[in-house]
Design an enzyme around this catalytic site. Structure first.
Site, PDB file in Angstrom:
ATOM      1  N   ASP A 139     -49.449  -4.405  40.165  1.00  0.00           N
ATOM      2  CA  ASP A 139     -49.969  -5.039  41.373  1.00  0.00           C
ATOM      3  C   ASP A 139     -50.187  -6.534  41.146  1.00  0.00           C
ATOM      4  O   ASP A 139     -50.742  -6.951  40.126  1.00  0.00           O
ATOM      5  CB  ASP A 139     -51.320  -4.365  41.706  1.00  0.00           C
ATOM      6  CG  ASP A 139     -51.931  -4.872  42.981  1.00  0.00           C
ATOM      7  OD1 ASP A 139     -51.265  -4.752  44.028  1.00  0.00           O
ATOM      8  OD2 ASP A 139     -53.061  -5.393  42.937  1.00  0.00           O
TER       9      ASP A 139
ATOM     10  N   GLU B 103     -44.787  -6.110  41.524  1.00  0.00           N
ATOM     11  CA  GLU B 103     -44.986  -6.641  42.878  1.00  0.00           C
ATOM     12  C   GLU B 103     -44.795  -8.147  42.780  1.00  0.00           C
ATOM     13  O   GLU B 103     -45.741  -8.895  42.582  1.00  0.00           O
ATOM     14  CB  GLU B 103     -46.380  -6.320  43.427  1.00  0.00           C
ATOM     15  CG  GLU B 103     -46.460  -6.700  44.888  1.00  0.00           C
ATOM     16  CD  GLU B 103     -47.872  -6.912  45.420  1.00  0.00           C
ATOM     17  OE1 GLU B 103     -48.029  -6.942  46.645  1.00  0.00           O
ATOM     18  OE2 GLU B 103     -48.811  -7.071  44.620  1.00  0.00           O
TER      19      GLU B 103
HETATM   20  C1  GLC Z   1     -51.283  -5.992  46.428  1.00  0.00           C
HETATM   21  C2  GLC Z   1     -51.311  -4.690  47.181  1.00  0.00           C
HETATM   22  C3  GLC Z   1     -52.206  -4.835  48.354  1.00  0.00           C
HETATM   23  C4  GLC Z   1     -53.594  -5.134  47.845  1.00  0.00           C
HETATM   24  C5  GLC Z   1     -53.590  -6.363  46.934  1.00  0.00           C
HETATM   25  C6  GLC Z   1     -54.874  -6.496  46.165  1.00  0.00           C
HETATM   26  O1  GLC Z   1     -50.750  -7.010  47.176  1.00  0.00           O
HETATM   27  O2  GLC Z   1     -50.020  -4.309  47.545  1.00  0.00           O
HETATM   28  O3  GLC Z   1     -52.219  -3.697  49.169  1.00  0.00           O
HETATM   29  O4  GLC Z   1     -54.465  -5.351  48.919  1.00  0.00           O
HETATM   30  O5  GLC Z   1     -52.571  -6.306  45.981  1.00  0.00           O
HETATM   31  O6  GLC Z   1     -54.950  -5.590  45.112  1.00  0.00           O
END
Ligand code: GLC
Length: 560
Positions: free
Chosen positions: A229, A290
């Site tokens: 993440d 991500e």
């Molecule tokens: C990432 C996740 C999102 C979350 C953020 C904070 O972007 O995909 O859903 O709110 O991280 O952890």
């Protein structure tokens, strides 16, 4: 098209055959590993299947639906965070990395899911929330208890600039200042996201060790890898310099628009990813990132100069092409192909509006859903699907502020309605609550569920779901689609995106009409051969090496 499904294709000029790749040690004949030919499927556990009738999805629900995923052709599932959490950010605020949120079940349910998955050849990946924890995580509770606590330096505590003023001008992605004052110890802590998500201090080796150990712990339990993440948020400028303010405008939360020069994508991130990869390699695990990037150079960096960082950094630029446009997708694909890396195309996830909402036009939306599926699933690389996209699920956005669950929707209302709309319950059948739960679901089921659901679409040969399934079956069985080189065709065509996937003298032709008008397509440069239709929706071969496409039509053929 002739009755036997074959048509002749005009001979084109010489055509390049994919050259054999270098010979990495393991994997298939091309040295590709399991994850390179797997289809990944993202599950939002809260919304997938509820077996204990509390309106919230659970792990047993996921286990009970593995047969569906197998039927569809999914090889690996990534679960968004299912760890214990106060659920401020619906799991992205983790209060214990080594357990299961009781709402979703128990550790033994997780073991059960992993074991059942193994039997059915579906690997399980988890979401590793690296940048922050919940403010209810025991580490943070210790850290905030006093300035001298051994865990104080596990988070980003700083003195204010002046009394009552945060250390700098940084604003949180989810609204307001990125610093929160703690009156007990008289210091501020940093949070890139919600105040309930304090940032870990990744410059502290003890933090790195503890977090790496979390991944080891899960690998031992049988997890095949992680989606990492928000990796670009791990580090901050040690001098905490102010971010430049871009303009005089305010964002949806009323904060200044800043350029995140000093708190995003710091070079130190790469070092952590390299070391985390070494840990993953001990267990033959795969790391998905991500990775929101502004350009292809940034994306390339995440693979690591020696391929020693992330195996699968997600290409989020692909899904931010915001219209059904042949030139724009052609351009994005070309950029990724030019890197030589293994692409990871993503079109939907739990933070993005549904594909039908972003690309649909109301009139041809079902066909557009198929078109986008054909695009994502016939390209080289590893696709990651988001649950429900295979049904053509739509966003179901809240219409009143009091119904919003996602805090950014409350804060940014009405400009920002939050992400509830793309996280609604999976639509299994036409019964009450779409077969998701016997109780009232935590988010309302989309209004079109009676038509767009698994049971109904399984029974309809022309459904979006059956089209996905056929595409996935093709990906799994056709060598050219698995291994083939991407060869763009008719590169100046403003309406039709066409390419070949070429492998060992065989190729698959993909023709995608990205326009609302019918088109006739004729390749400028094609290998000689006969086209045999593999899959089509609103597309067919006609005489003379031409292909007729309905609005947003798809035609896929083997050329031999
Ligand atoms: C990432 C996740 C999102 C979350 C953020 C904070 O972007 O995909 O859903 O709110 O991280 O952890």
């Amino acid at each position: 098209m002739a009755a036997n499904g074959k048509i002749s294709v005009l001979t084109g000029a010489a055509f390049l055959i994919a050259s054999a790749a270098a010979q990495p040690p393991a994997g298939d004949p091309e040295g590709h590993r399991w994850w390179q030919h797997a289809v990944f499927y993202e599950i939002y556990p809260r919304s997938f299947a509820d077996t204990n009738s509390d309106g919230v999805g659970d792990l047993k629900g996921i286990t009970s639906r593995l047969d569906y995923l197998r039927w569809l052709g999914v090889d690996a599932i990534w679960l968004t965070p299912m760890f214990p959490s106060p659920q401020v950010d619906f799991g992205y605020d983790v209060s214990d990395f080594e357990n299961v949120n009781p709402e979703y079940g128990t550790l033994s349910d997780m073991d059960g899911l992993i074991a059942e998955g193994r039997k059915k050849n579906i690997r399980v990946l988890l979401d590793f929330v690296m940048n922050h924890t919940s403010d209810r995580h025991p580490w943070f509770i210790e850290s905030e208890s006093s300035r001298t606590n051994p865990k104080r330096d596990w988070y980003m505590w700083r003195d204010g600039k002046r009394p009552g003023q945060p250390p700098n001008n940084w604003v949180a992605l989810f609204g307001g200042p990125a610093w929160k004052f703690d009156s007990k110890t008289g210091q501020w802590y940093y949070h890139y996201f919600y105040p309930e998500q304090p940032d870990l201090n990744w410059r502290n080796p003890a933090v790195e060790k503890a977090m790496f150990d979390v991944t080891r712990w899960w690998y031992r339990r049988g997890i095949a890898g992680f989606r990492l993440d928000a990796v670009d948020t791990l580090f901050e400028d040690p001098q905490l310099r102010d971010n430049p303010v871009i303009d005089n405008q305010k964002n949806v939360y009323g904060d200044p628009n800043e350029e995140n020069v000093y708190n995003l994508k710091l070079p130190e991130v790469q070092g952590v990813l390299r070391r985390l990869r070494r840990v993953a390699d001990e267990s033959d695990a795969v790391l998905i990132g991500e990775t929101y990037t502004r350009n292809i150079g940034e994306l390339k960096e995440y693979y690591g100069a020696r391929g020693d960082q992330l195996q699968m950094p997600m290409d989020m630029m692909f899904g931010t092409v915001d219209k059904v446009s042949a030139p724009e997708f052609r351009r994005q694909i070309a950029l990724v192909e030019a890197t030589g890396a293994w692409p990871v195309y993503v079109l939907g996830n739990h933070d993005l509006r549904r594909i039908v909402d972003r690309y649909g036009d109301g009139q041809h939306s079902d066909q557009i859903a198929k078109l986008m599926a054909a695009l994502q699933l016939t390209l080289r690389g590893t696709p990651i699907l988001y649950y429900g996209e295979e049904l053509g699920m739509e966003n179901n956005d809240p219409t009143r502020r009091e119904d919003v669950k996602d805090p950014i929707g409350k804060l940014g209302w009405p400009k920002e309605k939050g992400r509830d709309g793309e996280r609604t319950p999976m639509q299994w059948d036409a019964s009450q609550n779409a077969g998701f739960s016997k109780a009232r679901p935590w988010l309302p089921v989309g209004p079109r569920f009676a038509k767009y659901n698994v049971a109904a679409e399984q029974g309809d040969d022309g459904s979006i779901l059956n089209f996905y399934r056929r595409l996935l079956a093709l990906r799994h069985t056709n060598d050219a689609l698995r291994e083939g080189k991407y060869v763009p065709l008719n590169q100046n065509d403003p309406n039709v995106l066409a390419y070949l996937r070429a492998y060992k003298g065989r190729s698959v032709l993909v023709v995608l009409n990205m326009s609302p008008a019918g088109r006739t397509f004729r390749a400028e440069n094609m290998p000689a051969g006969t086209a045999t239709t593999l899959l089509a929706s609103g597309g067919k071969g006609i005489a003379g090496g031409q292909f007729a496409l309905e609005p947003f039509g798809v035609y896929i053929a083997e050329i031999r």
